[in-house]
Design a protein around this motif. Structure first.
Motif, PDB file in Angstrom:
ATOM      1  N   LEU A 185      -2.722  14.088  -4.016  1.00  0.00           N
ATOM      2  CA  LEU A 185      -2.014  14.860  -2.992  1.00  0.00           C
ATOM      3  C   LEU A 185      -0.584  15.143  -3.427  1.00  0.00           C
ATOM      4  O   LEU A 185      -0.067  16.249  -3.228  1.00  0.00           O
ATOM      5  N   LEU A 186       0.069  14.165  -4.028  1.00  0.00           N
ATOM      6  CA  LEU A 186       1.435  14.375  -4.491  1.00  0.00           C
ATOM      7  C   LEU A 186       1.496  15.430  -5.581  1.00  0.00           C
ATOM      8  O   LEU A 186       2.445  16.220  -5.640  1.00  0.00           O
ATOM      9  N   VAL A 233       0.881  -1.169   0.000  1.00  0.00           N
ATOM     10  CA  VAL A 233       0.000   0.000   0.000  1.00  0.00           C
ATOM     11  C   VAL A 233       0.918   1.218   0.000  1.00  0.00           C
ATOM     12  O   VAL A 233       1.957   1.209   0.660  1.00  0.00           O
ATOM     13  N   GLY A 234       0.542   2.237  -0.757  1.00  0.00           N
ATOM     14  CA  GLY A 234       1.414   3.411  -0.835  1.00  0.00           C
ATOM     15  C   GLY A 234       2.714   3.119  -1.559  1.00  0.00           C
ATOM     16  O   GLY A 234       3.744   3.741  -1.272  1.00  0.00           O
ATOM     17  N   MET A 235       2.672   2.210  -2.512  1.00  0.00           N
ATOM     18  CA  MET A 235       3.905   1.816  -3.196  1.00  0.00           C
ATOM     19  C   MET A 235       4.553   2.972  -3.943  1.00  0.00           C
ATOM     20  O   MET A 235       5.780   3.088  -3.982  1.00  0.00           O
ATOM     21  N   THR A 236       3.747   3.840  -4.562  1.00  0.00           N
ATOM     22  CA  THR A 236       4.306   4.932  -5.366  1.00  0.00           C
ATOM     23  C   THR A 236       4.513   6.212  -4.564  1.00  0.00           C
ATOM     24  O   THR A 236       4.960   7.212  -5.122  1.00  0.00           O
ATOM     25  N   ILE A 237       4.174   6.192  -3.291  1.00  0.00           N
ATOM     26  CA  ILE A 237       4.442   7.358  -2.440  1.00  0.00           C
ATOM     27  C   ILE A 237       5.950   7.420  -2.172  1.00  0.00           C
ATOM     28  O   ILE A 237       6.557   6.413  -1.794  1.00  0.00           O
ATOM     29  N   PRO A 238       6.573   8.570  -2.369  1.00  0.00           N
ATOM     30  CA  PRO A 238       8.022   8.673  -2.160  1.00  0.00           C
ATOM     31  C   PRO A 238       8.419   8.339  -0.724  1.00  0.00           C
ATOM     32  O   PRO A 238       7.640   8.511   0.223  1.00  0.00           O
ATOM     33  N   THR A 239       9.649   7.882  -0.568  1.00  0.00           N
ATOM     34  CA  THR A 239      10.145   7.537   0.761  1.00  0.00           C
ATOM     35  C   THR A 239      10.192   8.753   1.678  1.00  0.00           C
ATOM     36  O   THR A 239      10.131   8.601   2.903  1.00  0.00           O
TER      37      THR A 239
END
Length: 378
Positions: free
Chosen positions: A107-108, A61-67
């Motif tokens: 959001l991104l 989940v949230g795989m493409t959210i940046p670290t």
């Protein structure tokens, strides 16, 4: 024309195949241990926060959210592989689906730094669920006709109106609300729209359940009565709502949930053919397989285009129209065949869910107009 309409895709690398195997092994173990029962349309009907949490614990989940926002910094194609496997097996992913698919990318792209810091880490952790407030009573798929209004007040906005078909709003923390912030100009209907992040626990918010024919509760009507939204919860630019919403719809319309949510039934159909030699040359089964493979490649190509930052609105609409039409056809073929018996829960659920396939995310009739305009035919 096809080459211009559908963007180039990406090959399935050994790394992606290994990820696919990892997800399949996890899902087999989950299913065999009784932690979930495969379902049809599970991205809408399968609300299971505990399952979403187990996926989040594995980084799915949230795989493409940046670290930088406590996500996993992985590619859209990697996420596509994971979501395809989840939907194909009928896993209960509804709890985190909208937050992961739609809210996080928006959001991104449009959110403030404070909004990103507040929401994204909790989305990636499987702790923050979102709904979408676009559709309204009597508006159908005509988003430009929304009547929800937001007026500016000291420190924020007061929002009034009603949103409908808001999946999961009864169990979500917040939802994106499309509202009119300027009077409607008939000559420029898409102008004057803005988006707000509305806390579903705010004063003035009423979430009213819409119970389906199956007795399930996943849809809702959300009434907003003078709901205060602080300036810090405006998403993007005031007046930029139409551009933002249409960019969100590329995520919503092109994913594997638009052609794989009936895959558990296709699996039953294929198993039946495998055990009945006279049905192995069934042309319906062959056509269904060919359509599935084509939709897989098209959806994957749109996914890759989104990752590259390209406009894929028209291609996404094509995937949605062809995918949801295929899902309905598959249910009809299985229903008319001997592949599953009477009272099969997957078939019963599919028959009841089928009318919604070509409605949600924009009716197919409206999307055909979107496609025609994208091709310069209108």
């Amino acid at each position: 024309m096809t080459q211009a309409l559908i963007p180039p895709g990406t090959p399935e690398t050994p790394q992606l195949m290994e990820l696919r195997r990892e997800v399949r092994d996890f899902l087999v173990a989950e299913r065999d241990s009784g932690r979930f029962t495969p379902g049809v349309d599970s991205w809408i009907t399968g609300w299971d926060p505990d399952f979403s949490q187990r996926l989040a614990d594995r980084g799915w989940v949230g795989m493409t959210i940046p670290t930088a926002y406590e996500g996993h910094g992985r590619t859209f194609v990697e996420r596509f592989v994971v979501t395809e496997e989840l939907i194909a097996v009928g896993a209960p992913v509804a709890a985190h689906w909208v937050a992961d698919r739609q809210a996080a990318p928006s959001l991104l792209r449009f959110g403030t730094e404070e909004q990103k810091q507040y929401f994204l880490p909790r989305i990636a952790a499987g702790e923050c669920f979102f709904a979408i407030g676009m559709s309204e009573p009597d508006s159908g798929s005509d988003l430009a006709s929304v009547r929800t209004k937001a007026r500016q007040v000291d420190g924020g906005w007061k929002v009034n109106g009603t949103k409908v078909w808001t999946s999961g709003a009864h169990a979500s923390e917040a939802f994106f609300v499309l509202a009119r912030t300027s009077p409607l100009d008939p000559a420029h209907r898409h102008a004057g729209l803005s988006q707000f992040i509305v806390d579903l626990g705010s004063d003035g918010v009423q979430v009213r359940p819409i119970i389906s024919m199956t007795g399930q509760h996943h849809f809702n009507e959300v009434h907003l009565d003078d709901v205060f939204v602080p300036d810090a919860r405006v998403l993007g630019d005031i007046g930029g709502g139409w551009h933002q919403v249409t960019s969100e719809l590329s995520y919503e319309r092109s994913g594997p949930e638009r052609f794989l949510c009936t895959f558990p039934l296709f699996r039953e159909q294929a198993r039946y053919a495998a055990s009945h030699p006279e049905r192995r040359a069934d042309p319906d089964l062959g056509r269904a397989f060919s359509r599935l493979r084509g939709l897989h490649h098209m959806s994957r190509a749109v996914n890759a285009a989104v990752e590259r930052g390209e406009n894929a609105d028209t291609a996404a609409a094509v995937v949605k129209v062809l995918g949801t039409t295929f899902e309905g056809d598959l249910i009809e073929e299985v229903h008319m065949s001997d592949a599953v018996g009477e009272g099969n829960p997957l078939l019963d659920a599919g028959l009841l869910q089928r009318p919604g396939f070509t409605l949600r995310g924009g009716t197919n009739e409206v999307l055909l107009g979107v496609i025609a305009r994208g091709l310069g035919l209108r």
